[in-house]
Each structure stands twice: as structure tokens, then as C-alpha cells.
Design an enzyme around this catalytic site. Structure first.
Site, PDB file in Angstrom:
ATOM      1  N   GLU A  13       0.656  -1.805   0.160  1.00  0.00           N
ATOM      2  CA  GLU A  13      -0.097  -0.090  -0.409  1.00  0.00           C
ATOM      3  C   GLU A  13       0.940   1.189   0.171  1.00  0.00           C
ATOM      4  O   GLU A  13       0.688   1.924   0.936  1.00  0.00           O
ATOM      5  CB  GLU A  13      -0.842  -0.502   1.253  1.00  0.00           C
ATOM      6  CG  GLU A  13      -2.217  -1.363   1.287  1.00  0.00           C
ATOM      7  CD  GLU A  13      -2.981  -1.169   1.986  1.00  0.00           C
ATOM      8  OE1 GLU A  13      -2.503  -0.260   3.059  1.00  0.00           O
ATOM      9  OE2 GLU A  13      -4.507  -0.725   2.091  1.00  0.00           O
ATOM     10  N   GLU A  60      -6.945  -7.916  -0.861  1.00  0.00           N
ATOM     11  CA  GLU A  60      -7.037  -8.048   0.711  1.00  0.00           C
ATOM     12  C   GLU A  60      -8.712  -7.174   0.961  1.00  0.00           C
ATOM     13  O   GLU A  60      -9.225  -6.852   0.144  1.00  0.00           O
ATOM     14  CB  GLU A  60      -6.174  -6.835   1.626  1.00  0.00           C
ATOM     15  CG  GLU A  60      -4.623  -6.891   1.730  1.00  0.00           C
ATOM     16  CD  GLU A  60      -4.468  -6.138   2.606  1.00  0.00           C
ATOM     17  OE1 GLU A  60      -4.748  -5.198   3.045  1.00  0.00           O
ATOM     18  OE2 GLU A  60      -2.939  -6.003   2.079  1.00  0.00           O
TER      19      GLU A  60
HETATM   20  C1  GLA Z   1      -3.851  -3.021   4.674  1.00  0.00           C
HETATM   21  C2  GLA Z   1      -2.805  -3.780   5.389  1.00  0.00           C
HETATM   22  C3  GLA Z   1      -2.805  -4.605   5.520  1.00  0.00           C
HETATM   23  C4  GLA Z   1      -3.816  -4.484   6.770  1.00  0.00           C
HETATM   24  C5  GLA Z   1      -4.688  -3.932   6.587  1.00  0.00           C
HETATM   25  C6  GLA Z   1      -6.210  -4.093   7.434  1.00  0.00           C
HETATM   26  O1  GLA Z   1      -5.552  -3.310   4.251  1.00  0.00           O
HETATM   27  O2  GLA Z   1      -1.939  -3.508   3.955  1.00  0.00           O
HETATM   28  O3  GLA Z   1      -1.624  -5.085   6.527  1.00  0.00           O
HETATM   29  O4  GLA Z   1      -2.696  -3.520   7.906  1.00  0.00           O
HETATM   30  O5  GLA Z   1      -4.784  -3.124   6.348  1.00  0.00           O
HETATM   31  O6  GLA Z   1      -7.042  -3.256   7.032  1.00  0.00           O
END
Ligand code: GLA
Ligand code: ZN
Length: 614
Positions: free
Chosen positions: A144, A297
Site C-alpha cells: 500500500e 485484501e
Molecule cells: C491494509 C494493510 C494490511 C492490514 C489491513 C487491515 O490493507 O495492507 O497489512 O493492515 O490494512 O485492514
């Protein structure tokens, strides 16, 4: 091939005896792909120069033995404390001049040479060891991307970035309009990232810094990508995007990846979550050029960073997972596999929750795994759309700069205004860059294009001239990429296309009344414009108030096509009526007509997905 199914797996948080249970339960759930190592830097390199790969060898071996593929992450989103301790200049500095310390994550300056060296070194070591591992399916670079820093390293690189863009200091002074408020720069050393200032910052300094940060992060990504590719070009590379994220320019980033991926966390408490989820998924598909993408995710339950972390009700994770597949995903992954017992995310949902496998959540995960396995044949297929919505990072950033006429005018809300009625009508949309290839779409919507470059304007004009239908929302065609206001009326270089000339922007606090024989009378909010038709037909006009009688919606034949200009934000029903009319004229059809509200229909390949959000 099958659809990917799984999640982030963080074995470094657990004793090895748990790993065996993990792999057994993954088998039970039908997991075939896990993301490993996202935050494992300290576990892989406890101190400079010393690597401890043994545990990862074991984990990858166990996974491979069970037929589970691995998306191996470079761990560079969270450097270990030793890096910040030994090289404090790798820690990011806020605009306030204060360093953000370790103890959390994302604590790095993308321009600090010591960070770049260390990130590349751990990436190379990882790739040297695992680039040909039989479990390896995908490289997941960083996590991210979006960290900003305002330190001296960044200032130096920013100056280089500006010199490349503007040539010399005269070019910079001209572009930044430094004649205003006595901001003229006489020496590159004077030029700074936006830091704390007494009053509002120079808008192009702000905007250019946003562009620069995206580019600086992209350099970090590209360095790691090149390192893993050099060791095995057959393994595809991704990095995970977030839902509507202004910091990284999605078009530029996606072009650097082999496959794009999305982390998406719609709020189960948000009545608009299904709509917003669909929109995010359509964006990421479009960023990847329409090719299949990966849902990297989502939470199987709650997202612990929300003020109120309500879990997903029974069936909701399945519904949103299938929405992703319907909208082009070839994998459905979660954050995370096993719920953490410790650390900041101890309250986050997981595929194996704290309650263990004997739980509602794990049973639903197993059902989802079975269902996705039965969907085989979907993977690799694409989603067709006749409508494109223009998404432009520069317009987005610029329209949200300080001291715009209405601080509540938010770019993503404007896109949502136009996406929502089409989503409700089950008309599939792509997103497209303003200067991109538009010819294959029957209809192009531009909810806002505050900043427009001459080439993008020419592209939109050519699209209409060539027979396309274009609808553009208010506060568009106002400034050029140097945030210089177009003079002579708006929408600047697009005035001829729309047959309109806007003299004044008219943000308002109270609703506006609009009269329209064609669409029915309606109210509008937030924004009006003092416009004059110059060739266009007036389809709706303001009634009462200072804009009384002025055109609110205009339609113009231009070349072989039609261009609509909407000077305001019509109430949702009115915008839906307008877009229904425009779609009918342009020959745009829903995937399935006449479904009850709350039922979403998407065609992917030769299948139609019907998703009942009620
Ligand atoms: C992000 C991160 C993950 C985790 C999620 C929790 O997407 O990439 O590592 O922290 O948030 O929602
Ligand atoms: Zn920095």
C-alpha cells in the site's frame, strides 16, 4: 487454473507448531494462494548484514507440500527499528518538521539513500533465495505505497524533479506563479517541499509535491520490481492499491505492474458499501487495462482501524467476494489468514478468527473456498462495458487544493454521483484516463475535470466529433496542468465542444431550483454556474435566485456526436433521469433490465452474476 483463494499469512507471529495447523486448515478451506512476508523484514534480517531465512524456507516448504502457492512480499513497507536507529534520516518527516519514529509501520522516507539501499538489499537477498521456489506465483512489492515525507532528502530530489519538469528556475517561477505574494526563487536551495507555512501554500507547489511523492514511491517500487524480475522474469509482479487513493497516480503505477491488485474495505455499516465496492473494483479492473486483477485484501470480518469495527454479517463476505469475481478478479484474498493475538491489529477480522476454526467465520470461509473452486472457467475472462467514466489524478488533486470555491467539492463524491445511477441500473462502467483511448465506448462520463491538459481536451473533442456521447459535470475545464486558470470562459479548451461559455462559478449553501420540460423540474445543490449557451440547446434552466433563467444543463451536437454539459449537482433522481435519457440515446443497455432495486447484475465472460444486496 482456478481462482485464487486465500489471504495474508504472517507465520512470523506464530510458533512453528501453529504452522502445521495453518497448512492443514488452509487445505480444509480450499486456500491455494497466500501472501507471505509483508511485514517480515525484522524476522528476515534481524540486524544489518545478517539474514535468517531458515524459518521462511520451512514455511514455503510446508505450503508447497500442501499445493498452496505463494505471493511473496518484499518486506520494505516496515523497516526494523535498527534502520531508523542507525539512520534516523530514513525516518519520514512531516510537513511540521517532526520525524515519525518506529514503533508503528510505514516509517520510511522514500528518498533517503540509506532506506533505498537497505530495501534493495533485503529484496535482492529474498529474490536470490526464492525467485525459483516452486511455490512462488507472484511477487508482492512493498505494501500500500503512500507514505509521504518532507525531509531534506526529499527536498533535494524534489528540486531535481522540478528541474526536469520546468527546465530552470525561470521556468519554475513562471509555472508556480511566484510573482504572487513575492515568492520568487533565486536559488534552487531555496525551493522546499510544502512544510508548515503561515498561511495557505502555493497551490502548484502543493500539487507538484503530490505528483513528486507518487513518482518517488514509484521509483522505490520499480527498483524492487527490477531486482526480482532480473532473477526470474517469469514471475509476475504486483503491488496492492487501496480504494480510491489520491496519493499514488493509479494510471502511472498500473502501467509498471504485470497485474494490478486491490485492497478494499467497504464499511459493513455503510448503506452505500455495495455501490462503493463495485466502483473500486471497476476502477482497479480499468487500471489494469481490463485484464483480470487480484483482490489482494479484504476483511473476512471487521476492519479494526474503523471507529466502530462492526463485523460482516453472515453471507456478506461471500457476496462481496463474488462481486469482485463478477467485476474481473481472478483471486479473492483476505487480510489475514489467522487473527493476530498481539499488536495493533489484534482486533482485526481474519479467516481463522480468535475463536478458532470452530466458528461462523471459518465455516463461511470454507464454503466460499468450495464455491470459488466450482466457479473454475471464470478466471481469465473479461468484463465488457459500453460506458467509461474519466478518472484523472491531476484533476482530483487539483480540485481539492486549498482555497477552491467550495471546500466540500470532493472529486470521488462527484464520480460516485455519476457511477451510482448506472450501477443501480445495472449498466457496467469502466474508468478511463482523460487522454486514453475512448473510441470503443458508446458513452463517456466526465463528472469533473477541473484541470484539463490540452491533449486531454483534444482527445475528448475528437471522441465527440467521431460520434461519441460525452457528459461533463461542473467546475470542469478550469485550469491547465500548471494550475493556471483558463481565461475567456470555461470549460476552457472544451467550450466549442459543449457550445457553452461559463463566466462565473457559483457555489451555494442552499438548494437551487431547476426547471426542465425534458427531465422534469428538480433541485440541485452545492454548485451553480453563470453560463451562456453558445450553440448548445438548453435542456434545463435555473429558476429563481441570482442564476434565474441561466442554463443548467445543455446539449450540443458537435461533429458526429453529442456533448452534454451539466453546470450543477442535480439531486440523485434527476441525475438518474438525465443519464437514463443519455444512455437510451447512446444505445447503452443494462446487463439485465427490470431487476428489483438492490440486485446487481454483471456479465463476465459468458456468465451473468446476480448479486442480491438486500
Ligand atoms: C491494509 C494493510 C494490511 C492490514 C489491513 C487491515 O490493507 O495492507 O497489512 O493492515 O490494512 O485492514
Ligand atoms: Zn524524506
Amino acid at each position: 487454473m482456478a481462482l485464487g483463494f486465500g489471504g495474508d499469512y504472517n507465520p512470523e507471529q506464530w510458533e512453528p507448531d501453529v504452522w502445521a495447523e495453518d497448512v492443514r486448515l488452509m487445505g480444509e478451506a480450499g486456500v491455494n494462494l497466500v501472501t507471505v512476508g509483508v511485514f517480515a523484514w525484522a524476522a528476515l534480517q534481524p540486524e544489518p548484514g545478517r539474514y535468517t531465512f531458515g524459518w521462511l524456507d520451512d514455511v514455503l516448504g510446508l505450503l508447497h507440500g500442501a499445493g498452496i502457492g505463494v505471493a511473496l512480499a518484499t518486506p520494505t513497507a516496515s523497516p526494523p527499528p535498527w534502520l531508523g536507529h542507525r539512520h534516523p534520516d530514513t525516518l519520514p518527516q512531516g510537513p511540521d518538521g517532526v520525524r515519525r519514529l518506529y514503533g508503528s509501520r510505514n516509517q520510511y522516507c522514500p528518498c533517503a539513500p540509506a532506506y533505498r539501499r537497505a530495501a534493495l538489499a533485503v529484496t535482492e537477498a529474498l529474490a536470490d533465495r526464492y525467485a525459483h521456489h516452486p511455490a512462488l506465483r507472484l511477487w508482492h512489492i512493498g505494501n500500500e505505497y503512500g507514505t509521504a515525507c518532507h525531509c531534506e532528502h526529499c527536498a533535494r530530489r524534489f528540486r531535481g524533479w522540478l528541474a526536469r519538469r520546468y527546465g530552470d528556475l525561470d521556468g519554475l517561477n513562471a509555472a508556480w506563479g511566484t510573482a504572487v505574494w513575492s515568492q520568487r526563487y533565486g536559488d534552487w536551495a531555496e525551493v522546499l517541499p510544502p512544510r508548515r507555512v503561515q498561511y495557505v501554500i502555493n497551490p502548484l507547489q502543493d500539487l507538484d509535491y503530490q505528483r513528486f511523492v507518487s513518482d518517488a514511491l514509484l521509483e522505490c517500487f520499480a527498483a524492487e520490481r527490477d531486482a526480482v524480475r532480473a532473477r526470474n522474469p517469469a514471475v509476475p509482479v504486483t503491488t496492492n492499491f487501496m480504494d480510491f487513493y489520491r496519493h499514488t497516480d493509479g494510471w502511472r503505477w498500473a502501467a509498471e505492474e504485470d497485474v494490478v491488485s486491490l485492497d478494499t474495505y467497504p464499511d459493513p455499516n455503510d448503506p452505500g458499501a455495495a455501490l462503493r465496492g463495485a466502483m473500486s473494483k471497476d476502477v482497479v479492473r480499468s487500471l489494469g487495462g481490463g485484464r483480470p486483477w487480484l483482490l489482494m485484501e479484504q476483511s473476512p470480518g471487521a476492519a479494526s482501524w474503523r471507529p466502530v469495527a462492526t463485523p460482516k454479517r453472515p453471507g456478506l463476505n461471500r457476496l462481496w467476494s463474488l462481486q469482485a469475481v463478477a467485476r474481473g478478479a481472478d483471486a479473492v484474498l483476505h487480510f489475514q489468514w489467522r487473527a493476530s493475538r498481539q499488536g495493533a491489529e489484534r482486533a482485526h477480522g481474519a479467516m481463522v478468527p480468535h475463536a478458532g476454526p470452530g466458528s461462523r467465520v471459518f465455516r463461511e470461509i470454507c464454503e466460499l473456498g468450495r464455491e470459488l473452486a466450482e466457479l473454475s472457467g471464470v478466471e481469465g475472462t473479461t468484463v465488457a462495458a459500453d460506458v467509461a467514466i474519466v478518472l484523472d489524478w491531476d484533476a482530483w488533486r487539483a480540485v481539492e487544493l486549498d482555497h477552491q470555491p467550495h471546500e466540500g467539492f470532493r472529486y470521488v463524491d462527484r464520480l460516485t454521483d455519476y457511477y451510482a445511477p448506472l450501477w443501480r441500473a445495472n449498466i457496467t462502467c469502466d474508468f478511463a484516463p482523460a487522454a486514453g483511448a475512448l473510441g470503443r465506448y458508446r458513452l463517456v462520463l466526465v463528472p469533473n475535470l477541473y484541470q484539463v491538459a490540452p491533449d486531454a481536451a483534444a482527445n475528448l473533442a475528437a471522441y465527440v466529433a467521431g460520434g461519441g456521447t460525452l457528459v461533463m459535470g461542473p467546475f470542469s475545464g478550469v485550469a491547465d496542468p500548471a494550475e493556471r486558470i483558463y481565461t475567456g470562459g470555461w470549460p476552457g479548451p472544451l467550450r466549442e465542444v459543449f457550445g457553452v461559455r461559463v463566466e462565473e462559478h457559483w457555489p451555494v449553501l442552499t438548494p437551487l431550483d431547476v426547471a426542465s420540460a425534458a427531465l422534469g423540474d428538480f433541485t440541485a445543490s452545492m454548485w451553480g454556474e453563470w453560463a451562456e449557451a453558445s450553440g448548445a440547446d438548453v435542456v434545463a434552466a435555473y429558476r429563481g435566485g441570482p442564476l434565474d433563467g441561466r442554463p443548467a444543463i445543455l446539449r450540443h451536437r458537435y461533429g458526429g456526436g453529442t456533448a452534454w454539459y451539466v453546470t450543477t449537482l442535480p439531486e440523485p433522481d434527476a441525475l438518474a433521469r438525465l443519464l437514463a435519457r443519455v444512455c437510451a440515446d447512446a444505445g447503452v443497455e443494462p446487463v439485465v433490465a427490470g431487476l428489483p432495486p438492490g440486485v446487481e447484475a454483471v456479465r463476465r465472460g459468458d456468465r451473468v452474476f446476480l448479486l442480491d444486496h438486500r
